[in-house]
Design a protein around this motif. Structure first.
Motif, PDB file in Angstrom:
ATOM      1  N   UNK A 128     -27.160 -40.105 -33.121  1.00  0.00           N
ATOM      2  CA  UNK A 128     -26.534 -39.582 -31.996  1.00  0.00           C
ATOM      3  C   UNK A 128     -27.494 -40.260 -30.589  1.00  0.00           C
ATOM      4  N   UNK A 129     -28.525 -40.317 -30.707  1.00  0.00           N
ATOM      5  CA  UNK A 129     -29.416 -40.749 -29.560  1.00  0.00           C
ATOM      6  C   UNK A 129     -29.023 -42.285 -29.480  1.00  0.00           C
ATOM      7  N   UNK A 130     -28.802 -43.092 -30.323  1.00  0.00           N
ATOM      8  CA  UNK A 130     -28.382 -44.678 -30.262  1.00  0.00           C
ATOM      9  C   UNK A 130     -27.185 -44.522 -29.580  1.00  0.00           C
ATOM     10  N   UNK A 136     -24.435 -45.286 -22.175  1.00  0.00           N
ATOM     11  CA  UNK A 136     -25.223 -45.428 -21.043  1.00  0.00           C
ATOM     12  C   UNK A 136     -25.429 -46.765 -20.544  1.00  0.00           C
ATOM     13  N   UNK A 137     -25.568 -47.754 -21.235  1.00  0.00           N
ATOM     14  CA  UNK A 137     -26.077 -49.147 -20.988  1.00  0.00           C
ATOM     15  C   UNK A 137     -24.680 -50.010 -20.713  1.00  0.00           C
ATOM     16  N   UNK A 141     -21.070 -52.038 -17.664  1.00  0.00           N
ATOM     17  CA  UNK A 141     -20.686 -53.144 -17.931  1.00  0.00           C
ATOM     18  C   UNK A 141     -19.231 -53.314 -18.068  1.00  0.00           C
ATOM     19  N   UNK A 142     -18.720 -52.445 -18.791  1.00  0.00           N
ATOM     20  CA  UNK A 142     -17.231 -52.242 -19.042  1.00  0.00           C
ATOM     21  C   UNK A 142     -16.442 -52.062 -17.656  1.00  0.00           C
ATOM     22  N   UNK A 162     -13.466 -47.809 -25.392  1.00  0.00           N
ATOM     23  CA  UNK A 162     -12.694 -46.517 -24.925  1.00  0.00           C
ATOM     24  C   UNK A 162     -13.109 -45.470 -25.741  1.00  0.00           C
ATOM     25  N   UNK A 163     -13.304 -45.580 -26.958  1.00  0.00           N
ATOM     26  CA  UNK A 163     -13.638 -44.153 -28.135  1.00  0.00           C
ATOM     27  C   UNK A 163     -14.744 -44.408 -28.543  1.00  0.00           C
ATOM     28  N   UNK A 164     -15.823 -45.126 -28.070  1.00  0.00           N
ATOM     29  CA  UNK A 164     -16.919 -45.536 -28.814  1.00  0.00           C
ATOM     30  C   UNK A 164     -17.659 -44.418 -29.405  1.00  0.00           C
ATOM     31  N   UNK A 165     -18.070 -43.357 -28.941  1.00  0.00           N
ATOM     32  CA  UNK A 165     -18.632 -42.229 -29.209  1.00  0.00           C
ATOM     33  C   UNK A 165     -18.016 -41.788 -30.557  1.00  0.00           C
ATOM     34  N   UNK A 166     -16.933 -41.058 -30.461  1.00  0.00           N
ATOM     35  CA  UNK A 166     -16.430 -40.316 -31.502  1.00  0.00           C
ATOM     36  C   UNK A 166     -16.186 -41.194 -32.622  1.00  0.00           C
TER      37      UNK A 166
END
Length: 248
Positions: A128-130, A136-137, A141-142, A162-166
């Motif tokens: 989760x932290x990574x 955030x980084x 840039x996107x 676009x859907x990186x987190x989930x």
């Protein structure tokens, strides 16, 4: 050209025997990423060599919407079925293709004899932290990328973000089948050359993945960038040959 779910995909085949070596490139890269390695692999192993362009890259049709790893797995499966390669497959997967490989071997462990994961995205990395750090980084840039002229590579990177987190929260929970051997090559510099903290987490994730199952070997390519196949092609070639030799 192979059709799947309404779009066409370009597969490139160098004839040879089994095991077949399937080379899959990282995010934003098409099959040409492996052009220098293919003839060397063919000569060294005599294996059938397969490269392909994932949807939206190279000569393959684009697919609208966020990047979907399960769609990518479906595309690879359709291509290999059409080519009659459904056993004795060795996957060689770079970066984002590590995600495709992980889901693919879970669905088809009997198709795959082994894998060489070249600085590949591996489940232990995506805590989760990574994920929060990466989002955030890369969010600004996107945003800048969207202002630039649209290219296939840019569109692919935007689709991935676009859907990186989930997508990666789910990926973190996935495990590699213990029945499929793997050689893990991790770069010395990793994709995070400017962030020692993230680079160390990347290497730690590769080590954790390797320790989590039998018949897994960790190789550190000291001094290389994320593009190990470009920086030290002989190392990658040697490890693929090693995997081929153990599967015969």
């Amino acid at each position: 050209m192979i059709s799947n779910n309404g779009h066409r995909l370009a597969f490139h085949v160098t004839p040879g025997h089994l095991p077949a070596i399937v080379l899959d490139s990282g995010g934003g890269e098409d099959s040409s990423y492996w052009n220098d390695l293919v003839p060397q692999l063919s000569k060294a192993t005599g294996s059938k060599i397969i490269t392909y362009d994932r949807a939206g890259l190279g000569d393959s049709d684009a697919v609208k919407g966020p990047w979907n790893v399960h769609g990518a797995v479906s595309d690879l499966r359709a291509g290999l079925r059409r080519l009659g390669v459904t056993r004795d497959v060795i996957l060689v997967s770079h970066s984002q293709a590590g995600e495709v490989a992980t889901y693919f071997v879970r669905e088809h462990p009997r198709w795959v004899s082994g894998a060489v994961l070249v600085d590949a995205n591996l489940p232990p990395f995506y805590t989760d932290a990574q994920i929060a750090r990466i989002v955030a980084v890369y969010t600004p840039q996107i945003k800048e990328l969207k202002k630039q002229p649209s290219t296939r590579r840019n569109r692919q990177l935007i689709a991935t973000a676009t859907n990186f987190g989930p997508v990666h929260h789910a990926y973190h929970q996935v495990s590699w089948p213990k029945s499929v051997p793997a050689i893990v090559i991790v770069s010395g510099k990793t994709p995070f050359e400017d962030s020692p903290q993230d680079a160390q987490h990347w290497r730690d994730a590769a080590a954790a993945f390797t320790k989590a199952g039998p018949e897994r070997t960790l190789i550190t390519a000291e001094g290389t960038s994320h593009d190990i196949a470009k920086d030290e092609p002989e190392l990658v070639l040697d490890q693929i040959e090693q995997m081929v030799s153990t599967r015969r």
